[in-house]
Design a protein around this motif. Structure first.
Motif, PDB file in Angstrom:
ATOM      1  N   ARG A  54       0.828  -1.204   0.000  1.00  0.00           N
ATOM      2  CA  ARG A  54       0.000   0.000   0.000  1.00  0.00           C
ATOM      3  C   ARG A  54       0.867   1.260   0.000  1.00  0.00           C
ATOM      4  NH1 ARG A  54      -3.378  -3.387   3.349  1.00  0.00           N
ATOM      5  NH2 ARG A  54      -2.393  -2.533   5.224  1.00  0.00           N
ATOM      6  N   SER A  55       2.013   1.222   0.676  1.00  0.00           N
ATOM      7  CA  SER A  55       2.927   2.376   0.671  1.00  0.00           C
ATOM      8  C   SER A  55       3.466   2.639  -0.728  1.00  0.00           C
ATOM      9  CB  SER A  55       4.096   2.138   1.633  1.00  0.00           C
ATOM     10  OG  SER A  55       3.655   2.097   2.953  1.00  0.00           O
ATOM     11  N   ILE A  56       3.829   1.578  -1.437  1.00  0.00           N
ATOM     12  CA  ILE A  56       4.324   1.726  -2.804  1.00  0.00           C
ATOM     13  C   ILE A  56       3.209   2.265  -3.703  1.00  0.00           C
ATOM     14  CG2 ILE A  56       5.237   0.496  -4.814  1.00  0.00           C
ATOM     15  CD1 ILE A  56       6.459  -1.509  -2.726  1.00  0.00           C
ATOM     16  N   ARG A  57       2.014   1.693  -3.561  1.00  0.00           N
ATOM     17  CA  ARG A  57       0.853   2.158  -4.345  1.00  0.00           C
ATOM     18  C   ARG A  57       0.614   3.644  -4.108  1.00  0.00           C
ATOM     19  NH1 ARG A  57      -4.299   0.494  -1.559  1.00  0.00           N
ATOM     20  NH2 ARG A  57      -3.512   2.199  -0.274  1.00  0.00           N
ATOM     21  N   ASP A  58       0.649   4.065  -2.853  1.00  0.00           N
ATOM     22  CA  ASP A  58       0.384   5.462  -2.521  1.00  0.00           C
ATOM     23  C   ASP A  58       1.474   6.382  -3.068  1.00  0.00           C
ATOM     24  OD1 ASP A  58      -1.857   4.482  -1.246  1.00  0.00           O
ATOM     25  OD2 ASP A  58      -1.041   4.744   0.785  1.00  0.00           O
ATOM     26  N   TRP A  59       2.733   5.921  -3.031  1.00  0.00           N
ATOM     27  CA  TRP A  59       3.831   6.698  -3.602  1.00  0.00           C
ATOM     28  C   TRP A  59       3.598   6.895  -5.102  1.00  0.00           C
ATOM     29  CZ3 TRP A  59       7.434   5.749  -7.396  1.00  0.00           C
ATOM     30  CH2 TRP A  59       8.495   6.652  -7.483  1.00  0.00           C
ATOM     31  N   ALA A  76       6.545  -7.986  -6.305  1.00  0.00           N
ATOM     32  CA  ALA A  76       5.206  -8.186  -6.876  1.00  0.00           C
ATOM     33  C   ALA A  76       4.988  -9.631  -7.327  1.00  0.00           C
ATOM     34  CB  ALA A  76       4.973  -7.203  -8.025  1.00  0.00           C
ATOM     35  N   LEU A  77       5.335 -10.569  -6.472  1.00  0.00           N
ATOM     36  CA  LEU A  77       5.359 -11.978  -6.849  1.00  0.00           C
ATOM     37  C   LEU A  77       3.983 -12.589  -7.093  1.00  0.00           C
ATOM     38  CD1 LEU A  77       8.154 -13.277  -4.446  1.00  0.00           C
ATOM     39  CD2 LEU A  77       8.368 -12.556  -6.837  1.00  0.00           C
ATOM     40  N   LYS A  78       2.967 -12.090  -6.409  1.00  0.00           N
ATOM     41  CA  LYS A  78       1.620 -12.650  -6.565  1.00  0.00           C
ATOM     42  C   LYS A  78       0.718 -11.653  -7.282  1.00  0.00           C
ATOM     43  CE  LYS A  78       1.310 -15.490  -2.368  1.00  0.00           C
ATOM     44  NZ  LYS A  78       0.508 -15.675  -1.132  1.00  0.00           N
ATOM     45  N   ARG A  79      -0.249 -12.212  -7.970  1.00  0.00           N
ATOM     46  CA  ARG A  79      -1.231 -11.348  -8.639  1.00  0.00           C
ATOM     47  C   ARG A  79      -1.944 -10.454  -7.630  1.00  0.00           C
ATOM     48  NH1 ARG A  79      -4.139 -12.073 -13.726  1.00  0.00           N
ATOM     49  NH2 ARG A  79      -5.704 -10.434 -13.773  1.00  0.00           N
ATOM     50  N   SER A  80      -2.256 -10.987  -6.462  1.00  0.00           N
ATOM     51  CA  SER A  80      -2.948 -10.178  -5.454  1.00  0.00           C
ATOM     52  C   SER A  80      -2.082  -8.993  -5.018  1.00  0.00           C
ATOM     53  CB  SER A  80      -3.345 -11.031  -4.249  1.00  0.00           C
ATOM     54  OG  SER A  80      -2.214 -11.624  -3.637  1.00  0.00           O
ATOM     55  N   TYR A  81      -0.759  -9.161  -5.012  1.00  0.00           N
ATOM     56  CA  TYR A  81       0.127  -8.040  -4.691  1.00  0.00           C
ATOM     57  C   TYR A  81       0.071  -7.011  -5.816  1.00  0.00           C
ATOM     58  CZ  TYR A  81       2.371 -11.591  -1.656  1.00  0.00           C
ATOM     59  OH  TYR A  81       2.641 -12.583  -0.753  1.00  0.00           O
ATOM     60  N   ARG A  82       0.094  -7.497  -7.040  1.00  0.00           N
ATOM     61  CA  ARG A  82       0.025  -6.590  -8.191  1.00  0.00           C
ATOM     62  C   ARG A  82      -1.325  -5.878  -8.231  1.00  0.00           C
ATOM     63  NH1 ARG A  82       2.743 -11.191 -10.172  1.00  0.00           N
ATOM     64  NH2 ARG A  82       0.962 -11.925 -11.410  1.00  0.00           N
ATOM     65  N   ASP A  83      -2.379  -6.543  -7.771  1.00  0.00           N
ATOM     66  CA  ASP A  83      -3.694  -5.902  -7.693  1.00  0.00           C
ATOM     67  C   ASP A  83      -3.650  -4.681  -6.772  1.00  0.00           C
ATOM     68  OD1 ASP A  83      -4.801  -7.771  -9.440  1.00  0.00           O
ATOM     69  OD2 ASP A  83      -5.717  -8.970  -7.820  1.00  0.00           O
ATOM     70  N   VAL A  84      -2.941  -4.800  -5.647  1.00  0.00           N
ATOM     71  CA  VAL A  84      -2.797  -3.650  -4.747  1.00  0.00           C
ATOM     72  C   VAL A  84      -2.087  -2.517  -5.478  1.00  0.00           C
ATOM     73  CG1 VAL A  84      -1.689  -2.804  -2.638  1.00  0.00           C
ATOM     74  CG2 VAL A  84      -2.819  -5.035  -2.631  1.00  0.00           C
ATOM     75  N   LEU A  85      -1.000  -2.832  -6.153  1.00  0.00           N
ATOM     76  CA  LEU A  85      -0.240  -1.801  -6.870  1.00  0.00           C
ATOM     77  C   LEU A  85      -1.076  -1.171  -7.981  1.00  0.00           C
ATOM     78  CD1 LEU A  85       3.156  -3.697  -7.047  1.00  0.00           C
ATOM     79  CD2 LEU A  85       2.512  -1.857  -5.461  1.00  0.00           C
ATOM     80  N   ARG A  86      -1.895  -1.981  -8.655  1.00  0.00           N
ATOM     81  CA  ARG A  86      -2.755  -1.447  -9.717  1.00  0.00           C
ATOM     82  C   ARG A  86      -3.845  -0.531  -9.164  1.00  0.00           C
ATOM     83  NH1 ARG A  86      -1.717  -6.363 -12.583  1.00  0.00           N
ATOM     84  NH2 ARG A  86      -3.152  -7.493 -11.260  1.00  0.00           N
ATOM     85  N   GLY A  87      -4.032  -0.532  -7.852  1.00  0.00           N
ATOM     86  CA  GLY A  87      -4.985   0.379  -7.220  1.00  0.00           C
ATOM     87  C   GLY A  87      -4.490   1.813  -7.182  1.00  0.00           C
ATOM     88  N   SER A  88      -3.297   2.046  -7.663  1.00  0.00           N
ATOM     89  CA  SER A  88      -2.733   3.387  -7.732  1.00  0.00           C
ATOM     90  C   SER A  88      -3.519   4.233  -8.729  1.00  0.00           C
ATOM     91  CB  SER A  88      -1.271   3.297  -8.183  1.00  0.00           C
ATOM     92  OG  SER A  88      -0.759   4.579  -8.468  1.00  0.00           O
ATOM     93  N   ARG A  89      -3.449   5.532  -8.539  1.00  0.00           N
ATOM     94  CA  ARG A  89      -4.053   6.445  -9.518  1.00  0.00           C
ATOM     95  C   ARG A  89      -3.174   6.568 -10.763  1.00  0.00           C
ATOM     96  NH1 ARG A  89      -4.910   8.577  -4.562  1.00  0.00           N
ATOM     97  NH2 ARG A  89      -3.241  10.150  -4.711  1.00  0.00           N
TER      98      ARG A  89
END
Length: 159
Positions: A54-59, A76-89
Protein backbone atom coordinates in the motif's frame (compact mmCIF):
# COMPACT_ATOMS: atom_id res chain seq x y z
CA UNK A 1 9.05 -7.17 -10.68
CA UNK A 2 10.75 -10.46 -9.99
CA UNK A 3 12.49 -12.51 -7.37
CA UNK A 4 15.61 -11.47 -5.53
CA UNK A 5 18.67 -11.48 -7.75
CA UNK A 6 16.77 -10.74 -10.95
CA UNK A 7 18.31 -7.28 -11.24
CA UNK A 8 15.25 -5.20 -10.40
CA UNK A 9 17.16 -2.28 -8.90
CA UNK A 10 19.88 -2.12 -11.53
CA UNK A 11 17.51 -2.42 -14.49
CA UNK A 12 14.95 -0.04 -13.00
CA UNK A 13 17.61 2.60 -12.33
CA UNK A 14 18.82 2.34 -15.92
CA UNK A 15 15.28 2.47 -17.28
CA UNK A 16 14.39 5.50 -15.15
CA UNK A 17 17.59 7.28 -16.18
CA UNK A 18 17.06 6.52 -19.89
CA UNK A 19 13.46 7.78 -19.72
CA UNK A 20 14.16 10.72 -17.40
CA UNK A 21 11.65 9.37 -14.89
CA UNK A 22 11.63 9.36 -11.09
CA UNK A 23 13.00 6.19 -9.48
CA UNK A 24 12.19 4.47 -6.19
CA UNK A 25 13.48 1.28 -4.60
CA UNK A 26 10.67 -0.72 -2.98
CA UNK A 27 12.99 -2.06 -0.29
CA UNK A 28 13.05 1.47 1.13
CA UNK A 29 9.30 1.22 1.78
CA UNK A 30 9.71 -1.81 4.09
CA UNK A 31 9.25 -1.21 7.80
CA UNK A 32 12.25 -2.24 9.89
CA UNK A 33 10.37 -5.28 11.21
CA UNK A 34 10.15 -6.71 7.68
CA UNK A 35 13.86 -6.15 7.08
CA UNK A 36 14.74 -7.76 10.41
CA UNK A 37 12.57 -10.76 9.57
CA UNK A 38 14.19 -11.28 6.18
CA UNK A 39 17.69 -10.75 7.54
CA UNK A 40 17.03 -13.55 10.02
CA UNK A 41 16.15 -15.87 7.12
CA UNK A 42 12.37 -15.87 7.55
CA UNK A 43 10.13 -15.16 4.55
CA UNK A 44 7.54 -12.43 4.85
CA UNK A 45 3.88 -13.34 5.17
CA UNK A 46 1.10 -11.66 3.25
CA UNK A 47 0.22 -9.77 6.43
CA UNK A 48 3.77 -8.40 6.45
CA UNK A 49 3.49 -7.33 2.81
CA UNK A 50 0.10 -5.56 2.65
CA UNK A 51 1.20 -2.29 4.36
CA UNK A 52 4.42 -2.28 2.30
CA UNK A 53 2.49 -2.71 -0.96
CA UNK A 54 0.00 0.00 0.00
CA UNK A 55 2.93 2.38 0.67
CA UNK A 56 4.32 1.73 -2.80
CA UNK A 57 0.85 2.16 -4.34
CA UNK A 58 0.38 5.46 -2.52
CA UNK A 59 3.83 6.70 -3.60
CA UNK A 60 2.94 5.93 -7.24
CA UNK A 61 -0.37 7.78 -6.82
CA UNK A 62 1.47 10.82 -5.45
CA UNK A 63 3.82 10.80 -8.45
CA UNK A 64 0.87 10.58 -10.85
CA UNK A 65 -0.92 13.41 -9.04
CA UNK A 66 2.23 15.51 -9.47
CA UNK A 67 2.31 14.71 -13.20
CA UNK A 68 5.48 12.62 -12.89
CA UNK A 69 6.24 9.33 -14.58
CA UNK A 70 8.07 6.90 -12.34
CA UNK A 71 9.78 3.54 -12.13
CA UNK A 72 9.62 1.61 -8.86
CA UNK A 73 11.07 -1.78 -8.07
CA UNK A 74 8.90 -4.34 -6.33
CA UNK A 75 9.00 -8.11 -6.23
CA UNK A 76 5.21 -8.19 -6.88
CA UNK A 77 5.36 -11.98 -6.85
CA UNK A 78 1.62 -12.65 -6.57
CA UNK A 79 -1.23 -11.35 -8.64
CA UNK A 80 -2.95 -10.18 -5.45
CA UNK A 81 0.13 -8.04 -4.69
CA UNK A 82 0.02 -6.59 -8.19
CA UNK A 83 -3.69 -5.90 -7.69
CA UNK A 84 -2.80 -3.65 -4.75
CA UNK A 85 -0.24 -1.80 -6.87
CA UNK A 86 -2.76 -1.45 -9.72
CA UNK A 87 -4.98 0.38 -7.22
CA UNK A 88 -2.73 3.39 -7.73
CA UNK A 89 -4.05 6.44 -9.52
CA UNK A 90 -1.08 5.97 -11.87
CA UNK A 91 -1.11 3.63 -14.83
CA UNK A 92 0.85 0.67 -13.50
CA UNK A 93 2.71 -1.55 -15.96
CA UNK A 94 4.93 -4.45 -14.96
CA UNK A 95 8.29 -5.61 -16.25
CA UNK A 96 8.89 -9.14 -15.00
CA UNK A 97 12.63 -9.77 -14.93
CA UNK A 98 12.91 -13.51 -15.32
CA UNK A 99 15.82 -15.92 -15.25
CA UNK A 100 16.87 -19.43 -14.29
CA UNK A 101 17.25 -20.30 -10.60
CA UNK A 102 20.96 -21.03 -10.96
CA UNK A 103 21.70 -17.56 -12.34
CA UNK A 104 19.57 -15.88 -9.67
CA UNK A 105 21.27 -17.83 -6.87
CA UNK A 106 24.69 -16.94 -8.28
CA UNK A 107 23.80 -13.25 -8.34
CA UNK A 108 22.43 -13.28 -4.79
CA UNK A 109 25.52 -15.09 -3.54
CA UNK A 110 27.79 -12.52 -5.16
CA UNK A 111 26.32 -9.39 -3.67
CA UNK A 112 27.07 -7.73 -0.36
CA UNK A 113 25.20 -5.32 1.85
CA UNK A 114 21.71 -6.61 1.08
CA UNK A 115 19.32 -7.94 3.69
CA UNK A 116 17.84 -10.69 1.49
CA UNK A 117 19.69 -13.99 2.05
CA UNK A 118 20.00 -16.52 -0.77
CA UNK A 119 18.22 -19.05 1.45
CA UNK A 120 14.93 -17.29 0.67
CA UNK A 121 15.22 -17.60 -3.13
CA UNK A 122 13.34 -20.90 -3.28
CA UNK A 123 10.46 -19.51 -1.21
CA UNK A 124 10.24 -16.58 -3.62
CA UNK A 125 10.26 -18.86 -6.66
CA UNK A 126 7.55 -21.01 -5.05
CA UNK A 127 5.46 -17.88 -4.41
CA UNK A 128 5.92 -16.37 -7.88
CA UNK A 129 2.75 -16.14 -9.98
CA UNK A 130 3.72 -15.16 -13.48
CA UNK A 131 1.98 -12.27 -15.23
CA UNK A 132 -1.41 -13.22 -16.60
CA UNK A 133 -2.29 -12.52 -20.21
CA UNK A 134 -4.74 -9.87 -18.96
CA UNK A 135 -2.11 -8.01 -16.91
CA UNK A 136 -0.45 -4.89 -18.32
CA UNK A 137 3.17 -5.93 -18.51
CA UNK A 138 6.00 -7.72 -20.26
CA UNK A 139 8.55 -10.41 -19.44
CA UNK A 140 12.23 -9.67 -19.99
CA UNK A 141 14.92 -12.33 -19.71
CA UNK A 142 17.84 -11.41 -17.46
CA UNK A 143 20.36 -13.49 -19.37
CA UNK A 144 21.88 -10.37 -20.94
CA UNK A 145 23.44 -7.16 -19.59
CA UNK A 146 21.38 -4.82 -17.42
CA UNK A 147 21.57 -2.20 -20.20
CA UNK A 148 20.16 -4.70 -22.70
CA UNK A 149 17.40 -5.64 -20.23
CA UNK A 150 16.45 -1.98 -19.73
CA UNK A 151 16.38 -1.42 -23.51
CA UNK A 152 14.30 -4.57 -24.02
CA UNK A 153 11.83 -3.44 -21.35
CA UNK A 154 11.45 0.03 -22.85
CA UNK A 155 11.00 -1.41 -26.33
CA UNK A 156 8.48 -4.04 -25.20
CA UNK A 157 6.48 -1.36 -23.40
CA UNK A 158 6.63 0.98 -26.39
CA UNK A 159 8.52 3.68 -24.48
Amino acid sequence: MGVSGSGKTTVAQLLAKDLGWTFAEADEFHPQANIDKMESGHPLTDDDRWPWLRSIRDWASERADAGEDAVVTCSALKRSYRDVLRGSRARVRFVHLDGPRELLAQRIGGRTGHFMPSSLLDSQLDTLERLGADEDGVVVSVDSSPQDCARAAAEALGL
